[in-house]
Design a protein around this motif. Sequence first.
Motif, PDB file in Angstrom:
ATOM      1  N   ASN A  44       7.106   8.243   2.793  1.00 38.45           N
ATOM      2  CA  ASN A  44       7.659   7.687   1.555  1.00 38.45           C
ATOM      3  C   ASN A  44       8.539   8.734   0.883  1.00 38.45           C
ATOM      4  O   ASN A  44       8.066   9.623   0.174  1.00 38.45           O
ATOM      5  CB  ASN A  44       6.547   7.253   0.603  1.00 38.45           C
TER       6      ASN A  44
ATOM      7  N   PHE B 136       0.955   8.781  -0.697  1.00 37.97           N
ATOM      8  CA  PHE B 136       2.026   8.263  -1.561  1.00 37.97           C
ATOM      9  C   PHE B 136       2.408   6.825  -1.231  1.00 37.97           C
ATOM     10  O   PHE B 136       3.531   6.416  -1.515  1.00 37.97           O
ATOM     11  CB  PHE B 136       3.267   9.164  -1.506  1.00 37.97           C
TER      12      PHE B 136
ATOM     13  N   LYS C 168       2.940   5.504  -6.383  1.00 37.20           N
ATOM     14  CA  LYS C 168       2.540   6.259  -5.196  1.00 37.20           C
ATOM     15  C   LYS C 168       1.115   6.776  -5.379  1.00 37.20           C
ATOM     16  O   LYS C 168       0.826   7.537  -6.293  1.00 37.20           O
ATOM     17  CB  LYS C 168       3.500   7.428  -4.979  1.00 37.20           C
TER      18      LYS C 168
END
Length: 694
Positions: free
Chosen positions: A37, A391, A494
């Motif tokens: 991510n 996350f 996240k």
Amino acid sequence: MARKELPLIVMHDGKSSRSNITCKYKCGDACSHDVPNTSGGAYFGDIVRQAMSRRGVLRGGAMAVLTVGAGGVLAACSDDSSAATTEGGAAEGAVDLGPSPAGTDFVAVAPNTDDAVTVPEGYEQEVVIRWGDKVLPDAPEFDIDDQTAAAQEKQFGFNNDFAGLLPVDGVPNTYLLVVNHEYTTEPFMFAGYDEENPTEEQVRIGIANHGLSVVQVKGESGSGRLTPEFGEYNRRITGTTEFFVTGPAAGSDLLKTTADPTGTRVAGTFNNCAGGVTPWGTVLSGEENFNQYFANAETVTDAVGAERLARYGIEGGESDRKWERFDPRFDIAAEPNEVNRFGWVVEIDPFDATSTPVKHTALGRFKHEAANIHVTDDGTVVAYSGDDERFDYMYKFVSSRKMQDGNSRAATAHNMTLLDAGTLYVAALEGDNPDAIDGSGDLPEGGAFTGTGTWIPLLRTGDDGTGESLVEGMSAEEVAVFTRLAGDKVGATKMDRPEDFEANPVSGKVYVALTNNTKRGVDGGAAADEANPRNDNKNGQVLEIDDDHAGTSFTWNLLLVCGDPSTADTYFGGFDKSQVSPISCPDNLAFDPHGNLWISTDGNALGSNDGLFAVVLDGPRRGETKQFLTVPIGAETCGPIVEDNRVVVCVQHPGETDDASWDSPGSHWPDGGDSQPRPSVVAAWKSDGGRIGV
């Protein structure tokens, strides 16, 4: 092996106990790779980091005291390793809160490094079924030195994770035990295994060891013992079993392959982690770290395709298992869409051994730890699921269909369509005290981590299976297949590896195990926020959500901030930390009949074996955490089931330590002597036949 008992308050080096070889074969060594991510959209945690920059370096000091439940008594965060609970549940000098709540009245098991399953005094435990045991009556006896794929397709698979226990109607004390087989660790399965040159038969054996087992088991009056039987429902589901695809991605060009030009039938399921038993008597199973089975991602050179692969952690070169050498579907160069056919929630009807299981694309594609169901008072079905990656995000799906009561085949057929029509959401969280979060884990002035949240809609699926994208710039098929990218676009929060989601059947509150995230606030990783309050988070936390289940708003708090109770960066619901068992890396969740939360752990960073813990959720003992059992050396505790008269756990990857090998086993559990370790399912019960924790 010699017993080594540790003090209740544990001194440790802060490193997860999961071995390198377990990381390699379980999740493709995800934690040593770049975080998938890389989305840069502003969200709560990033705003906090900007705000904190004016406050200078993070505080390193410890809080001296914490307010505890039961009248505001103060308890020092002692580093005295002799601190321990007594049989009554109170440390010397602590306020007596009375008897432990029903379900938690047992003497906590001390942290240890035994090569055994250890249960409280007055309890017994026994293996139910182990890797290689017969599932089907015509299976051969297991021969660890002479395995075959044909035999394994009829035997209990490797590395059991989720377990579900479903009563068989009309047959007293008889159940179907449904178990996931998450992954294989070939160096611990085959003598002389050559990681660079596996044989084709070894590859076929590995594929057969994945999937699920359905095994009839018989209970025993007066105990919690379970004995496997050969019944009409016994079944192995493997890496070659056919699955139907349902929902908005069914028939999509993104799912079509040479073997399946329709994009509606998939061979096999892999890396099935946790799961859930539905109220209509089926089993949901989450396909988690599927990315590691696929090779040659570097051959995809167009920017969009490469971005999609990278967002799911799919990398170039050979895979660790080398399956692509013998099966082209694992070679992205040969079959670029095959990888899109994994990462789904699958549903199994264990009461029909001839049924074809399904993959539900309306629930989105990501590293599903599990999917678990809550049904509202009006019959609305809500499925919660976490994406087990640092996350990544938390999701829920709200069905537009109502559940039908009863266990008729017609009702089951209808209910197995509930997850094919409705709306998929992703969670965004805000904290109530953003200026107080600096990554140290210190509590805000209010004495708790709290906040609000919103479920952001991503995808709506109609009764005819047609999807409607609710994310600008993405089609419905793209949202279903590349759900992580949709979450990035709408600014989801996240999280620190959201794993198991479970709704409390007593209160309706939803609990989430956030296992750990050592990249939080480190090397450019997203800053701490109130729901993820520690940088370099080695021990994880448990989130409690009060959700408007069919709606889009919720409130939340952190029930536990896990770790060594003697350190200031831990929190146990406000309970006196001198009276709790140390807990690290929460993974799977379950509830007992009294509404207490039970937590199994994976990768204990406190220097002792993983275990199973009971946590009180209400009253003056809220946050009291007691260890019920520990698993053997190198093992992970998975798939807990907590019933009135028994506890069932899956013991995964026993003996998987980096200094062990086939020639020098790190464990001899469960068979003892000089045997090789074998993943197994274990049942525990009270010796007098009484109720668990009562």
